[in-house]
Design an enzyme around this catalytic site. Structure first.
Site, short mmCIF file in Angstrom:
data_model
loop_
_atom_site.label_atom_id
_atom_site.label_comp_id
_atom_site.label_asym_id
_atom_site.label_seq_id
_atom_site.Cartn_x
_atom_site.Cartn_y
_atom_site.Cartn_z
N HIS A 256 0.84 -1.20 0.00
CA HIS A 256 0.00 0.00 0.00
C HIS A 256 0.88 1.24 0.00
CE1 HIS A 256 -3.24 2.78 0.91
NE2 HIS A 256 -4.03 1.83 0.47
N ASP A 307 -8.04 -5.38 -0.58
CA ASP A 307 -8.47 -6.22 -1.69
C ASP A 307 -8.18 -7.70 -1.50
OD1 ASP A 307 -9.58 -4.21 -3.40
OD2 ASP A 307 -7.54 -3.48 -3.73
N1 CMC Z 1 4.00 -7.55 -4.62
C1 CMC Z 1 5.34 -7.56 -4.71
N2 CMC Z 1 6.10 -6.49 -4.51
C2 CMC Z 1 5.48 -5.33 -4.21
C3 CMC Z 1 4.08 -5.24 -4.09
C4 CMC Z 1 3.33 -6.41 -4.31
N3 CMC Z 1 2.02 -6.39 -4.22
N4 CMC Z 1 3.74 -3.99 -3.77
C5 CMC Z 1 4.88 -3.30 -3.68
N5 CMC Z 1 5.93 -4.11 -3.94
C6 CMC Z 1 7.33 -3.74 -3.96
C7 CMC Z 1 7.68 -3.10 -5.29
O1 CMC Z 1 8.07 -4.04 -6.25
C8 CMC Z 1 8.78 -2.17 -4.87
O2 CMC Z 1 9.94 -2.93 -4.67
P1 CMC Z 1 11.40 -2.37 -5.05
O3 CMC Z 1 11.57 -1.16 -4.17
O4 CMC Z 1 12.29 -3.50 -4.74
O5 CMC Z 1 11.31 -2.01 -6.49
C9 CMC Z 1 8.33 -1.67 -3.51
O6 CMC Z 1 7.53 -2.73 -2.98
C10 CMC Z 1 7.49 -0.39 -3.58
O7 CMC Z 1 6.40 -0.63 -4.47
P2 CMC Z 1 5.69 0.46 -5.36
O8 CMC Z 1 4.91 -0.22 -6.43
O9 CMC Z 1 6.66 1.51 -5.78
O10 CMC Z 1 4.73 1.10 -4.27
P3 CMC Z 1 3.57 2.12 -4.56
O11 CMC Z 1 3.35 2.86 -3.31
O12 CMC Z 1 3.83 2.88 -5.79
O13 CMC Z 1 2.33 1.17 -4.89
C11 CMC Z 1 0.59 -0.35 -4.68
C12 CMC Z 1 1.36 0.77 -4.01
C13 CMC Z 1 -0.65 -0.66 -3.85
C14 CMC Z 1 0.13 0.10 -6.07
C15 CMC Z 1 1.50 -1.60 -4.78
O14 CMC Z 1 1.80 -2.07 -3.49
C16 CMC Z 1 0.88 -2.68 -5.62
O15 CMC Z 1 1.01 -2.66 -6.85
N6 CMC Z 1 0.16 -3.68 -5.00
C17 CMC Z 1 -0.52 -4.68 -5.75
C18 CMC Z 1 -1.84 -4.15 -6.29
C19 CMC Z 1 -2.86 -3.94 -5.19
O16 CMC Z 1 -3.06 -4.80 -4.34
N7 CMC Z 1 -3.55 -2.79 -5.22
C20 CMC Z 1 -4.59 -2.46 -4.26
C21 CMC Z 1 -4.19 -1.31 -3.39
S1 CMC Z 1 -5.17 -1.08 -1.92
C22 CMC Z 1 -6.79 -0.79 -2.37
C23 CMC Z 1 -7.03 0.15 -3.46
O17 CMC Z 1 -6.52 1.25 -3.49
O18 CMC Z 1 -7.79 -0.22 -4.32
#
Ligand code: CMC
Length: 370
Positions: A256, A307
């Site tokens: 998140h 989710d």
């Molecule tokens: N699985 C594996 N690695 C992850 C995940 C994940 N679900 N989420 C974050 N990471 C890693 C990412 O690869 C990165 O690693 P590194 O620094 O080594 O490159 C680090 O954690 C930071 O991730 P980010 O994508 O830059 O983080 P963000 O704040 O931009 O994104 C997020 C937040 C929710 C989009 C992301 O965690 C994600 O894509 N999660 C999976 C999709 C998901 O479950 N979305 C629902 C969000 S909550 C409800 C809603 O808003 O609808």
């Protein structure tokens, strides 16, 4: 000018609707844990729109308004019947909601009173549209909403044509409460940006639905279920998770932007997932989910978000996978409309800047010389 990728940590507006402080989520100051355990979704809708919990008579009036406005114009049902077979459910919802504006004489009336009336109509009708879409694509006739029941009850009734069980209504009500608002999430921001141009509420909601559709936002709940189905059984969990992590692929339903120590909504959904698994006699999805959680948390330090367990909850309620994100939209309609009303109250155009990374200067080359 230096850009902050994804606007991380940027405070883009003030809002008195919901807050995330030290990992605690509140709606108008009330802890989400209390609301999840005790509130009806309709009370939460009132709370988000009007800033306080309703008295009994205020709640009765809102329920009456929601019931009276739950039927959608017949043209919308006719339109749903004309959508191509196999169309994406969120695309269908986005288009149908956008079309509602065409049949609303007040669509461009910008007084607060008119916008509240439109918020009521949108909240009342979004579930009717999702249920009608689900039936029409199966060749069935849509079912008209009934009166005297909650939004959660009515949705399940319109979807199946059957009287839903109390436990299913309770579970859906709780899921709707938990998804209702979430500060400046991507879809709410999209809604606020759109209406800050003084465009109408339908345009704001159409933008929001488009933003919610993506798998990094609301689309993640469907993606979680797709993952669980792909894994199939608990035996395959470990190798699947390892492979994903080794390949640096994302595991849906984890991580998140704001919560780093866990999403406070997830525990309620986890509990519901277990309870519904026991009632339906199918613990497979719950057991797989807990196993995935254990692995992802220990290996990557990531916690489940809202989710993750909602996927198994909705599956236990026998809701088709591609309706999970539309159900998120049914709930978030309350938050989106609250934020739109708030934006109109104290509006200023939202127009940030971009850090330019292109060439400093470039000549114009006439087309015959390129
Ligand atoms: N699985 C594996 N690695 C992850 C995940 C994940 N679900 N989420 C974050 N990471 C890693 C990412 O690869 C990165 O690693 P590194 O620094 O080594 O490159 C680090 O954690 C930071 O991730 P980010 O994508 O830059 O983080 P963000 O704040 O931009 O994104 C997020 C937040 C929710 C989009 C992301 O965690 C994600 O894509 N999660 C999976 C999709 C998901 O479950 N979305 C629902 C969000 S909550 C409800 C809603 O808003 O609808």
């Amino acid at each position: 000018m230096t850009a902050t990728k994804g606007l991380e940590g940027i405070v883009a507006t003030t809002s008195s609707i919901s807050s995330i402080i030290d990992g605690v989520l509140t709606y108008r100051g009330i802890n989400i844990d209390d609301l999840a355990e005790q509130a009806s979704f309709e009370e939460v809708v009132y709370l988000l729109w009007f800033g306080k919990l309703p008295t009994q008579s205020e709640l009765d009036q809102l329920n009456k308004d929601l019931v009276e406005n739950a039927a959608v114009p017949s043209q919308i049902l006719e339109q749903l019947k004309m959508y191509p077979k196999g169309v994406n459910s969120m695309a269908a919802l986005r288009t149908a909601i956008s079309s509602l504006a065409l049949y609303d004489k007040e669509a461009n009336e910008m007084s607060r009173e008119a916008n509240v009336r439109k918020a009521i109509r949108l909240q009342a009708q979004v579930g009717t549209i999702v249920a009608a879409f689900a039936r029409i694509r199966e060749g069935k006739e849509p079912i008209a909403p009934k009166s005297g029941v909650s939004l959660a009850h009515n949705f399940l009734y319109m979807l199946t044509g059957e009287q839903p069980e109390d436990i299913a209504v309770e579970a859906l009500n709780k899921a709707l409460v938990l998804h209702a608002d979430h500060e400046l999430n991507a879809s709410t921001f999209a809604a606020r940006v759109t209406v800050a141009t003084l465009s109408d509420i339908y345009s704001g909601i159409t933008s929001a639905i488009g933003a919610l559709k993506g798998p990094l936002h609301g689309g993640a709940n469907e993606a979680v279920m797709a993952m669980l189905e792909e894994i199939g059984t608990a035996d395959n969990v470990e190798s699947y998770v390892n492979r994903k992590l080794e390949n640096k692929e994302k595991l849906m339903g984890f991580g998140h932007r704001v919560y780093k120590n866990g999403d406070p909504r997830a525990k309620h959904l986890m509990k519901m997932s277990e309870e519904l698994g026991k009632i339906t006699g199918n613990m497979n999805w719950f057991n797989m989910s807990t196993q995935i959680e254990e692995l992802v948390t220990s290996k990557k330090g990531l916690k489940p978000n809202v989710d993750f367990y909602s996927a198994s909850v909705y599956t236990s309620l026998r809701i088709p996978r591609d309706l999970f994100t539309p159900i998120f939209a049914i709930s978030r309609m309350s938050g989106w409309t609250a934020h739109i009303l708030e934006q109109y109250e104290n509006n200023r155009l939202i127009r940030p800047r971009a850090e330019y990374t292109g060439p400093a200067t470039a000549p114009y080359v006439p087309i015959e010389k390129r």
